[in-house]
Design an enzyme around this catalytic site. Structure first.
Site, mmCIF file in Angstrom:
data_model
loop_
_atom_site.group_PDB
_atom_site.id
_atom_site.type_symbol
_atom_site.label_atom_id
_atom_site.label_comp_id
_atom_site.label_asym_id
_atom_site.label_seq_id
_atom_site.Cartn_x
_atom_site.Cartn_y
_atom_site.Cartn_z
ATOM 1 N N ASN A 9 0.845 -1.223 0.036
ATOM 2 C CA ASN A 9 -0.164 -0.013 0.053
ATOM 3 C C ASN A 9 1.020 1.303 0.132
ATOM 4 O OD1 ASN A 9 -1.904 1.879 0.651
ATOM 5 N ND2 ASN A 9 -2.330 1.647 2.679
ATOM 6 N N LYS A 11 -0.038 4.205 -0.448
ATOM 7 C CA LYS A 11 -0.626 5.461 0.234
ATOM 8 C C LYS A 11 -0.382 6.694 -0.673
ATOM 9 C CE LYS A 11 -0.019 3.285 4.534
ATOM 10 N NZ LYS A 11 0.192 3.618 5.948
ATOM 11 N N HIS A 95 -9.421 1.075 5.148
ATOM 12 C CA HIS A 95 -8.183 1.355 5.615
ATOM 13 C C HIS A 95 -8.378 2.204 6.984
ATOM 14 C CE1 HIS A 95 -4.022 2.451 6.229
ATOM 15 N NE2 HIS A 95 -3.632 1.713 5.720
ATOM 16 N N GLU A 97 -6.644 4.761 7.966
ATOM 17 C CA GLU A 97 -6.408 6.176 7.493
ATOM 18 C C GLU A 97 -7.653 6.821 7.024
ATOM 19 O OE1 GLU A 97 -2.807 5.630 5.455
ATOM 20 O OE2 GLU A 97 -1.827 5.236 7.298
ATOM 21 N N GLU A 167 -5.214 -4.864 10.830
ATOM 22 C CA GLU A 167 -4.114 -4.022 10.915
ATOM 23 C C GLU A 167 -4.368 -3.194 12.330
ATOM 24 O OE1 GLU A 167 -2.325 -2.758 7.102
ATOM 25 O OE2 GLU A 167 -3.879 -1.550 7.268
ATOM 26 N N GLY A 173 2.423 2.398 10.610
ATOM 27 C CA GLY A 173 3.562 3.477 10.380
ATOM 28 C C GLY A 173 4.377 3.824 11.533
ATOM 29 N N SER A 210 3.849 -1.978 10.472
ATOM 30 C CA SER A 210 5.248 -2.060 10.413
ATOM 31 C C SER A 210 5.706 -3.504 10.206
ATOM 32 C CB SER A 210 5.591 -1.767 11.849
ATOM 33 O OG SER A 210 5.079 -0.469 12.216
HETATM 34 C C1 PEP Z 1 -0.650 -0.049 6.126
HETATM 35 O O1 PEP Z 1 -0.791 1.633 5.955
HETATM 36 O O2 PEP Z 1 -1.445 -0.539 5.751
HETATM 37 C C2 PEP Z 1 0.684 -0.402 6.728
HETATM 38 C C3 PEP Z 1 0.656 -1.814 7.301
HETATM 39 O O3 PEP Z 1 1.578 0.618 6.877
HETATM 40 P P1 PEP Z 1 3.053 0.439 7.557
HETATM 41 O O4 PEP Z 1 3.550 -0.825 7.046
HETATM 42 O O5 PEP Z 1 3.955 1.505 7.262
HETATM 43 O O6 PEP Z 1 2.910 0.312 8.882
#
Ligand code: PEP
Length: 246
Positions: A9, A11, A95, A97, A167, A173, A210
């Site tokens: 992803n 973003k 998601h 976000e 998640e 992040g 992460s």
């Molecule tokens: C995500 O945005 O779906 C995500 C898991 O980000 P990150 O791997 O940067 O934590």
């Protein structure tokens, strides 16, 4: 048989030169991989470029969202006709976000879940709790609510087309990854729901938050973790290659 998925992803990252460099460097990494699926979700302006570069490379190109209309007077939005024109095979919905920054309601997310299935794309449906929700002990209620409001009476596509990504918001992040035990516990819980409530035990359930080349093995060794949805560590081909070839 649950086929693992490693999904990127991007973003609001990776401009055209970076997209081209990524695909040049990633090259044929996915071509011979029969035992897993590689998905890449670039930002909307680069979907066409990515879809063209991904042709013949055994990579599914995904959108990070969709507005649940075919076309029309929806300023700033991207709908179904456009995604089909761009060659998209999957769409990420829910998601954190989108839920938290853009305040997407459970109703809107349900509508998008319906819409993705109606249009035949693979659904990558994200769920996850915030840190206060985890600490308050409401963790399992939150996850149940996210799943039930999206799927109750609203899940009819083939099982392999409805993928869940767990998640935890506190791990996205932040560099804080859920321990394999924490992730495994939630994945087992989600699998139980998918089996008992929807008769879909074989649902592919990804972990996100992460994920990095140095922790993916530990996560993938958990029985109910079928892959990863990756943000930061998916932006560069060298890192994403390591994740794909975990
Ligand atoms: C995500 O945005 O779906 C995500 C898991 O980000 P990150 O791997 O940067 O934590």
């Amino acid at each position: 048989m649950r086929r693992p998925i490693i999904a990127a992803n991007w973003k609001m990252n990776n401009l055209s030169d970076e997209v081209i460099r990524f695909f040049n460097e990633f090259g044929d990494t996915a071509i011979s991989l029969k035992d897993r699926e590689v998905v890449i979700a670039p930002a909307f302006p680069y979907l066409k470029m990515a879809a063209d570069l991904a042709k013949g490379k055994n990579i599914t190109v995904a959108a990070q969202d969709v507005y649940p209309e075919m076309e029309g007077a929806f300023t700033g939005m991207v709908g179904a006709k456009m995604l089909n024109d761009l060659g998209v095979g999957a769409v990420i919905i829910g998601h954190s976000e989108r839920r938290h920054i853009f305040k997407e309601s459970l109703e809107l997310i349900r509508k998008k879940v319906t819409f993705v299935q109606n249009n035949g794309w693979k659904l990558i449906f994200c769920i996850g709790e915030t840190l206060p929700e985890r600490e308050s002990g409401k963790l399992y209620d939150i996850i149940k609510e996210q799943i039930y409001t999206a799927f109750d009476g609203n899940l009819w596509c083939d099982t392999e087309k409805a993928v869940i990504a767990y998640e935890p918001v506190w791990a996205i992040g932040t560099g804080v990854v859920a321990t394999p035990e924490q992730a495994a516990e939630m994945h087992a819980f989600v699998r139980k729901i998918m089996k008992e409530r929807y008769n879909r035990e074989e649902t592919v359930i990804l972990y996100g938050g992460s994920v990095k080349p140095d922790n993916i093995k530990g996560l993938m060794s958990c029985a109910d973790i079928d892959g990863a949805l990756v943000g930061g560590a998916s932006l560069k081909a060298c890192s994403f290659k390591k994740l794909v070839l975990y």
